[in-house]
Design an enzyme around this catalytic site. Sequence first.
Site, mmCIF file in Angstrom:
data_model
loop_
_atom_site.group_PDB
_atom_site.id
_atom_site.type_symbol
_atom_site.label_atom_id
_atom_site.label_comp_id
_atom_site.label_asym_id
_atom_site.label_seq_id
_atom_site.Cartn_x
_atom_site.Cartn_y
_atom_site.Cartn_z
ATOM 1 N N ASP A 10 -53.543 16.337 27.654
ATOM 2 C CA ASP A 10 -54.263 15.400 28.544
ATOM 3 C C ASP A 10 -53.629 15.426 29.929
ATOM 4 O O ASP A 10 -53.130 14.412 30.436
ATOM 5 C CB ASP A 10 -54.275 13.983 27.966
ATOM 6 C CG ASP A 10 -52.874 13.375 27.813
ATOM 7 O OD1 ASP A 10 -52.758 12.137 27.923
ATOM 8 O OD2 ASP A 10 -51.898 14.136 27.614
ATOM 9 N N HIS A 242 -41.265 13.756 28.830
ATOM 10 C CA HIS A 242 -41.937 13.555 27.538
ATOM 11 C C HIS A 242 -42.508 14.880 26.985
ATOM 12 O O HIS A 242 -42.062 15.370 25.959
ATOM 13 C CB HIS A 242 -43.082 12.548 27.687
ATOM 14 C CG HIS A 242 -42.641 11.166 28.077
ATOM 15 N ND1 HIS A 242 -41.785 10.387 27.319
ATOM 16 C CD2 HIS A 242 -42.942 10.416 29.165
ATOM 17 C CE1 HIS A 242 -41.584 9.230 27.914
ATOM 18 N NE2 HIS A 242 -42.278 9.207 29.029
HETATM 19 O O1 RIB Z 1 -45.959 8.385 26.284
HETATM 20 C C1 RIB Z 1 -45.945 9.583 27.019
HETATM 21 C C2 RIB Z 1 -47.088 10.463 26.648
HETATM 22 O O2 RIB Z 1 -48.335 9.861 27.034
HETATM 23 C C3 RIB Z 1 -47.056 11.815 27.378
HETATM 24 O O3 RIB Z 1 -47.668 12.799 26.590
HETATM 25 C C4 RIB Z 1 -47.892 11.545 28.592
HETATM 26 O O4 RIB Z 1 -48.454 12.744 29.148
HETATM 27 C C5 RIB Z 1 -48.973 10.679 28.009
HETATM 28 O O5 RIB Z 1 -49.946 11.535 27.398
HETATM 29 CA CA CA Z 2 -49.546 14.087 27.551
#
Ligand code: RIB
Ligand code: CA
Length: 320
Positions: A10, A242
């Site tokens: 995403d 992340h």
């Molecule tokens: O909580 C972080 C996640 O949520 C990551 O994948 C960020 O890109 C969102 O998708």
């Molecule tokens: Ca993500």
Amino acid sequence: MPQKIIIDTDPGVDDAMAIQFALNSPELEVLGLTTIYGNVSLELTTANALTLLEVAGRTDIPVAIGAAKPLNRPFGGGVAFVHGDDGLGNTFRPKSSLKAIDLSAIDFIIEQVKKYPNEITLVPLGPLTNMALALQKAPEIAELVKEVVIMGGNAFVPGNASPSGEANILNDPEAADLVFGANWPMTMIGLDVTESTLLTSKDAKEVRAASDSELNKLVCDAYVFYENFNTTNNKIDGSFLHDPSVLAYLVNPTIFSGGKYPLRVETQDGLSLGKTWPFIGDDDVLTRPASAPWRGRPAVNVMLEVDNERLVKLVMSRLR
Ligand code: RIB
Ligand code: CA
């Protein structure tokens, strides 16, 4: 032989960093990107996936369009305050000339997993809706994937999208609970590890100086907005890695350690919606009535510790 992966994404600035990491890693063969709503709308995440591949000169990699909303809930609208209105730090790139393939994300995943039995690692970096839909359409893929390695969840730490829930899980708790309950080898790279590592502003400057590739320029430009959010909102010097942490795990899992836990996700509306709940205890404990929701669930490999220095070094070496 490089590991075959499909990234379900995403984008999203940290997704863009993860895609850049993957494209710069000879250990990985990206068979395709499947897009999902999440940080921004499906229309924008798909446009961003196409833009990233075009800028990277990787028009050989297909993009397949996935779900526009969660299984049984409306799409919450995304987090433009984190990733920008366009999802790439308000860089507002011109629309890519590339087009997504006709096959849906779900059908692309099923087709590829059947074409390469036990060779493909599915890498979801957003809500787990596409994974859940693929399992519902073709449950047999659970026996055919090599592994599923996700960015998402929070086992023993608070959430980030709410005090309870991590964003990807909270976006579609029902999908996450279904996916965590499937009989496939699964690893969770959640906030337990991704919130313990920072890419500092000094690191970010080093990354920008390291390469003038079009992709690095785009990702670094997009990163400015994401870094500003992290430093002002989280009062930290730098940003959480992340999504790139998942690709780092694929390249060098020894940087991480954790344990195996059956997982459930809270799907009831209210305070704890979207919380990932690990089962802790032995078989005796599992026989107790209160343990019933976890009974019969497969154990997921949950990462809990990470060598921060080695992780940042590895990620920086692939942001080129
Ligand atoms: O909580 C972080 C996640 O949520 C990551 O994948 C960020 O890109 C969102 O998708
Ligand atoms: Ca993500």
